[in-house]
Scaffold this active site. Structure first.
Site, mmCIF file in Angstrom:
data_model
loop_
_atom_site.group_PDB
_atom_site.id
_atom_site.type_symbol
_atom_site.label_atom_id
_atom_site.label_comp_id
_atom_site.label_asym_id
_atom_site.label_seq_id
_atom_site.Cartn_x
_atom_site.Cartn_y
_atom_site.Cartn_z
ATOM 1 N N PRO A 389 -16.466 -9.964 -31.915
ATOM 2 C CG PRO A 389 -17.229 -8.834 -33.828
ATOM 3 C CD PRO A 389 -17.550 -9.064 -32.377
ATOM 4 C CB CYS A 511 -26.582 -5.667 -27.019
ATOM 5 S SG CYS A 511 -26.513 -7.463 -27.204
#
Length: 644
Positions: A389, A511
């Protein structure tokens, strides 16, 4: 209201030792069948009894003192004689507690309620008692009907109060008894648990395992409201770990290590709600004690961290402004100059005036590390291939001080809305937002100095944020992500200019903690492109794997870094940094058998073929010059395209 209270009050019945105090004010119990007195009569009788106890026997204190002080005056009174002294002696009174009546003392120490009967002198005279003013007590007993009804109602209410108080006392006694029994049971259970822990762990039989499976299915399908006994499962996990840590000494006879591991995996799947596939993968990555720490850390959320936007403010000023708003914070660590960790706040962190003004960005601590490893320089051309984002993109912009150019790309157009909003709010002016597939990027635009690839992954490092990862991932999902990551990393490497004066670097991060998405992908890139691994520049983090199960990776993977929630208190992360040393793409080599695997007779070409090739070349060299030109002309004519 200012008058001091004398004697026990209305709560005397609830206080221990009140019976002893009440006995001082109460007369002896009367015999059965005696006449009852009114309330005023009972009060006067109690006063007389108290007065008789302080003076000489058989006379009132005031009368005795008056007789001693002024005998002559007493003799001069009309109608006074010793024959009238009988009424001066108080009559003996005893308390008879009839049903529903109680004796209490008011705040003045006077008797309020109870049944009194007056016992006459030993001479047995039944004369009516007369008070000091010559009035008979029988006159007061003649009450009006309304007064009698009021007294009866009062006695009924007192009976109800007494019954309620007795019930309360009984309930309190029962509660204390139950509490004591509960404490004893708890102590016994704790003692039993201690004994169970001290006992040697025994592996359950196959029948017991099948019975537990049936019970587990019954509880989860038929009775979903009743969960399994997690305390028993937790104790079994502990005992199993103790046996596996010293397996040779503590193992049970005739039991293999695989049986213990299978039971441990089954118990951990039930206790922590993981799928069997994911637990198997995690057991391959972590040692067993570290695996428990990792699973426990995933049950706790990571601390809230923010990154200071140095394009608009300094960290010191931001921290002071937030502290003034009631935020409890600290610097994130020595490794970060912009991070702050938030412990608690009296205001929403995502709605403060500082946040709306773009002074900081809500960003995880692990998301700061890839940008620090990329180390962007001013006036460079940088590609953020998967930017949404926008946290890493804005961090790159503030390190470049809004110079150069950043191409913020993402394949999801919906997620680009948040990127545009954050870049405007944070004051980033050197970014260009694009919506392209990262795999097509070398064809769209290339020649960048640095590329950051935060590849889409399975999310096994952020289970604390998304607990659904525990059960909704399987082997196909992992391999699908790994295939996409391999395509993206090759595109990222091709988008970098190896001849850049200041750059030529690629940072790959995920991640996830799966080896298939991290070391496997990096090792694939090392084989397919002219790149090498360099140090990330991060002082902490665990080294990447150079060998995993039956796979062997390049030794330079030691320079990659792994971050875990139970070790570094941040989301699970993997970071690798490449340096591109050539823009040329290595050609795919044809598969050939190595001499070590194939016999020499098969590996070496046949000598006859060499002789034939040599003889053919000799003939071509021995041809005269005109004949050679004629042959080349004929070959060119054959290669010309046919006309329509």
């Amino acid at each position: 209201s200012r008058r001091e209270k004398r004697g026990p009050g209305r709560k005397a019945r609830k206080q221990r030792g009140a019976e002893v105090e009440l006995a001082r004010f109460l007369p002896p119990e009367p015999q059965a069948g005696r006449r009852k007195l009114s309330s005023h009569g009972r009060k006067r009788a109690a006063k007389r009894r108290l007065g008789a106890g302080g003076g000489p026997a058989g006379s009132r204190p005031g009368a005795a003192a008056g007789a001693a002080a002024g005998g002559q005056t007493a003799r001069g009174r009309a109608g006074f004689s010793d024959d009238n002294s009988k009424w001066l002696a108080p009559a003996k009174a005893k308390k008879i507690q009839s049903k529903g009546n109680h004796v209490e003392l008011s705040s003045d120490g006077e008797v309020e309620e109870g049944n009194w009967e007056m016992e006459e002198e030993e001479d047995g005279s039944n004369e009516e008692m007369v008070d000091d003013y010559g009035a008979s007590s029988s006159e007061e007993e003649e009450l009006l009907p309304i007064e009698k009804a009021a007294l009866k109602q009062k006695s009924d209410s007192e009976e109800e109060e007494e019954e309620e108080e007795e019930e309360e006392e009984e309930e309190a006694a029962e509660a204390t008894g139950r509490q004591k029994v509960g404490q004893k049971e708890k102590e016994n259970s704790d003692l039993q648990l201690n004994l169970d822990i001290d006992e040697q762990f025994k592996l359950p039989t196959n029948e017991e395992v099948e019975r537990e499976d049936i019970l587990f299915i019954f509880l989860n399908v038929l009775l979903p409201a009743e969960p399994p006994d997690l305390h028993v499962i937790h104790q079994r996990i502990k005992g199993n770990l103790e046996v596996l840590q010293d397996f040779v000494v503590k193992r049970e006879e005739g039991r293999s290590r695989q049986e213990y591991l299978a039971l441990l995996r089954r118990d951990m799947a039930a206790y922590y709600s993981y799928s069997d596939f994911l637990l198997t993968k995690l057991m391959d990555i972590f040692p067993l004690p570290e695996l428990i720490n990792f699973l426990e850390a995933n049950e706790v959320p990571r601390p809230v961290t923010i990154r200071t936007n140095t394009l608009k403010t300094r960290r010191r000023d931001l921290a002071q402004a937030l502290i003034n708003r009631g935020v409890n914070l600290d610097p994130l660590g020595k490794w970060s100059k912009t991070g702050l960790v938030i412990y608690d706040s009296s205001v929403p962190i995502g709605a403060t005036p500082e946040y709306l003004a773009g002074h900081y960005m809500l960003q995880g601590a692990s998301s700061l590390l890839p940008v620090m490893a990329l180390a962007p320089q001013e006036n460079e051309r940088i590609l953020d291939m998967c930017c949404a984002p926008g946290g890493k993109t804005s961090y790159i912009a503030q390190l470049m001080k809004n110079t150069g150019m950043i191409l913020a790309n993402d394949s999801n157009a919906e997620r680009l809305r948040s990127v545009v909003g954050n870049l405007h709010r944070l004051g980033v002016t050197n970014a260009v937002v694009s919506n392209c597939d990262g795999r097509q990027f070398p064809k769209v635009l290339g020649g960048f100095d640095r590329v950051l690839l935060d590849a889409p992954c399975s999310g096994t490092g952020v289970i604390s944020k998304d607990p659904a990862v525990k059960t909704n991932k399987d082997e196909k999902d992992i391999l699908r992500c790994a295939h996409l990551q391999k395509e993206l990393i090759l595109s990222a490497i091709d988008s970098v200019n190896a001849a850049s004066e200041t750059g030529g670097y690629i940072v790959y991060c995920t991640c996830s903690i799966m080896v298939e998405e991290n070391e496997w992908v990096v090792d694939y890139a090392l084989k397919k492109r002219n790149v090498r691994l360099v140090a990330t520049g991060l002082d902490f983090g665990k080294e990447g794997f150079t060998r995993f199960k039956d796979r062997r990776f390049h030794p330079s993977l030691k320079s990659t870094r792994r971050f875990y929630p139970h070790t570094h208190n941040m989301d699970g992360f993997f970071i690798a940094k490449f340096k591109k040393f050539s823009n040329a793409i290595p050609q795919a080599k044809k598969e050939a058998a190595t001499p070590s695997a194939v016999p020499d007779s098969v590996a070496e070409p046949p000598p006859k073929k060499k002789k034939l090739e040599g003889s053919k070349a000799d003939k071509e060299q021995k041809l005269p010059q005109p004949a050679l030109k004629k042959k080349q002309h004929s070959l060119q004519s054959q290669r010309r395209p046919l006309k329509a």
